[in-house]
Design a protein around this motif. Structure first.
Motif, short mmCIF file in Angstrom:
data_model
loop_
_atom_site.label_atom_id
_atom_site.label_comp_id
_atom_site.label_asym_id
_atom_site.label_seq_id
_atom_site.Cartn_x
_atom_site.Cartn_y
_atom_site.Cartn_z
N VAL A 116 0.71 -1.24 -0.02
CA VAL A 116 -0.19 0.14 0.07
C VAL A 116 0.97 1.14 -0.04
CG1 VAL A 116 -1.69 1.18 0.86
CG2 VAL A 116 -1.87 -1.26 1.18
N ARG A 117 0.86 1.96 -0.93
CA ARG A 117 1.74 3.19 -1.23
C ARG A 117 1.07 4.74 -0.85
NH1 ARG A 117 6.81 1.38 -1.52
NH2 ARG A 117 6.74 -0.62 -2.35
N GLY A 118 -0.57 4.66 -0.81
CA GLY A 118 -1.03 5.89 -0.60
C GLY A 118 -2.45 5.77 -1.03
N SER A 119 -3.24 6.55 -0.52
CA SER A 119 -4.55 6.89 -0.73
C SER A 119 -4.92 7.72 -1.99
CB SER A 119 -5.46 7.31 0.46
OG SER A 119 -6.83 7.50 0.14
N MET A 120 -5.89 7.41 -3.03
CA MET A 120 -6.03 8.09 -4.09
C MET A 120 -7.18 8.85 -4.58
SD MET A 120 -6.08 5.51 -7.20
CE MET A 120 -7.65 5.00 -7.76
N GLU A 139 -16.55 3.41 -0.98
CA GLU A 139 -15.56 2.88 -2.11
C GLU A 139 -14.24 3.82 -2.08
OE1 GLU A 139 -16.97 2.47 -5.90
OE2 GLU A 139 -18.63 1.09 -5.43
N PHE A 140 -13.29 3.27 -1.85
CA PHE A 140 -11.83 4.09 -1.96
C PHE A 140 -10.77 3.36 -2.79
CE2 PHE A 140 -12.05 0.83 1.38
CZ PHE A 140 -10.29 0.37 1.64
N GLY A 141 -9.98 4.19 -3.29
CA GLY A 141 -8.75 3.67 -4.04
C GLY A 141 -7.41 3.80 -3.52
N MET A 142 -6.63 2.79 -3.60
CA MET A 142 -5.19 2.93 -3.08
C MET A 142 -4.28 2.53 -4.40
SD MET A 142 -6.15 3.30 -0.13
CE MET A 142 -4.62 3.16 0.99
N ARG A 163 -9.19 -0.48 -6.35
CA ARG A 163 -10.27 0.01 -5.79
C ARG A 163 -11.01 -0.96 -4.84
NH1 ARG A 163 -12.40 4.53 -6.51
NH2 ARG A 163 -14.58 5.00 -6.08
N ASN A 164 -11.31 -0.48 -3.73
CA ASN A 164 -12.10 -1.28 -2.53
C ASN A 164 -13.29 -0.82 -2.21
OD1 ASN A 164 -9.35 -2.79 -1.91
ND2 ASN A 164 -8.79 -0.47 -1.84
N ALA A 216 -14.50 -4.40 7.00
CA ALA A 216 -13.87 -5.42 5.81
C ALA A 216 -14.24 -4.80 4.61
CB ALA A 216 -14.46 -6.71 6.08
N TRP A 217 -13.16 -5.01 3.77
CA TRP A 217 -13.34 -4.48 2.39
C TRP A 217 -12.78 -5.56 1.51
CZ3 TRP A 217 -10.28 -1.49 5.67
CH2 TRP A 217 -8.94 -1.74 5.78
N ARG A 218 -13.45 -5.44 0.31
CA ARG A 218 -12.92 -6.19 -0.79
C ARG A 218 -12.58 -5.39 -1.99
NH1 ARG A 218 -16.93 -7.38 -4.64
NH2 ARG A 218 -15.88 -8.96 -5.65
N HIS A 219 -11.80 -5.90 -3.18
CA HIS A 219 -11.51 -5.31 -4.23
C HIS A 219 -11.67 -6.12 -5.33
CE1 HIS A 219 -7.67 -7.33 -3.76
NE2 HIS A 219 -7.55 -6.81 -2.81
N VAL A 220 -11.05 -6.19 -6.60
CA VAL A 220 -11.38 -6.58 -7.69
C VAL A 220 -11.90 -8.31 -7.35
CG1 VAL A 220 -10.63 -7.54 -9.91
CG2 VAL A 220 -9.86 -5.10 -9.17
N GLY A 221 -10.89 -8.77 -6.66
CA GLY A 221 -11.16 -10.28 -6.16
C GLY A 221 -12.18 -10.39 -5.27
#
Length: 147
Positions: A38-42, A53-56, A68-69, A81-86
């Motif tokens: 995880v490098r940063g919040s975008m 929804e949030f992106g990193m 995107r989560n 809890a969050w999920r993303h593409v998978g």
């Protein structure tokens, strides 16, 4: 440990509300991420809640990418809890202890979708190491903050 889940537990000398505030602030995720990916919040809200929804910005295996989560489980000061593409999920469960402090359980749940893909890719062991480091970093961050 449950099949297709990797969990680790730590006790943090801080109230659940303080820890939950850190977990629900995407801008802080790079500070406690122990995987190094995880490098940063975008993009997204300042604070997470159900269905946020949030992106990193991410980096893994030398490759930079964006993820995107979406928050799929949420109980204030207790669970997120969050999920993303998978379809797999990252889950944090918080339990305040009677004598003080909070038990935090982080779980990578890959029972959704195609678990064999994660096993063959060595992800459970890799994620276990990342979770262990994440929990130590989360503990340091939460214990250093004041209410």
């Amino acid at each position: 440990m449950a099949r297709h889940k990797v969990s680790r537990i730590i006790v943090i000398d801080a109230p659940a509300a303080r820890i939950f505030e850190i977990l629900t602030t995407p801008a802080l995720h790079p500070e406690f991420d122990g995987s190094g990916s995880v490098r940063g919040s975008m993009a997204g809200p300042e604070r997470l809640e159900q269905d946020s929804e949030f992106g990193m910005d991410m980096k893994m295996f030398g490759l930079r990418y964006r993820m995107r989560n979406r928050v799929v489980e949420y109980e204030k000061d207790r669970l997120i809890a969050w999920r993303h593409v998978g379809p797999h999920r990252w889950r944090y469960e918080l339990e305040e202890l009677p004598k003080g402090g909070t038990r935090v359980t982080e779980t990578f749940d890959y029972s959704y979708g195609f678990p064999a893909f994660y096993v063959l890719g060595g992800m459970p062991a890799r994620n276990a190491r990342g979770i262990e480091e994440t929990l130590v970093r989360l503990k340091d961050l939460a214990e250093a903050r004041q209410d």
